[in-house]
Design a protein around this motif. Structure first.
Motif: not given
Length: 149
Positions: A86-94, A122-124, A130-133
């Motif tokens: 579930h957390n993985l999916q939330e980060d994939e949405k982001l 660069n900020a994005i 961070t999201v990929v990590e």
């Protein structure tokens, strides 16, 4: 088939779907590079078709992963893995939202070449990293949970 085998099969399928998602992101990234190379007269029609196809693929992958999560929730022994998914999916949405934001920022940079736009890109990029990590952390957490099986 034992519950343990069912969990292993679900996780194996999850990793396969994740690889498909990574490949789909690569297609989107390459398509966006090609799209940007058509500036200033962008070939929007071709890029829109790519986005349509990629979106359908992301939805198929996401729906399949959600089905895996639901299947794992049926057994209390695999609830922790379902929570991680579930957390993985939330980060994939982001990640997908940030990817779209990044593409727009890159196009705006190509159009106006401003330092402010480059800083935004660069900020994005930093947010995406961070999201990929986090996504990689979730995948590692699933591996660790599987070690207890």
């Amino acid at each position: 088939m034992s519950n343990e085998n069912a969990v292993f099969d679900c996780v194996r399928e999850l990793y396969s779907l994740h690889e498909e998602r990574v490949y789909t992101y690569k297609l989107l990234e390459e398509g966006h590079k090609i799209y940007l190379s058509t500036a200033p007269n962008y070939d929007f029609a071709r890029f829109r078709r790519l986005v349509h196809d990629v979106t359908a693929e992301f939805k198929r992958i996401s729906d399949s992963i959600i089905a895996i999560e639901k299947k794992l929730r049926l057994n209390a022994d695999s609830a922790a893995i379902a929570d991680i998914i579930h957390n993985l999916q939330e980060d994939e949405k982001l990640k997908l939202k940030l990817t779209a934001k990044m593409q727009l920022a890159k196009q705006e940079f190509v159009d106006c070449k401003s330092d402010a736009k480059w800083e935004e890109v660069n900020a994005i990029k930093h947010q995406l990293n961070t999201v990929v990590e986090n996504i990689n952390g979730h995948l590692s957490d699933i591996r660790n949970e599987m070690d207890s099986y």
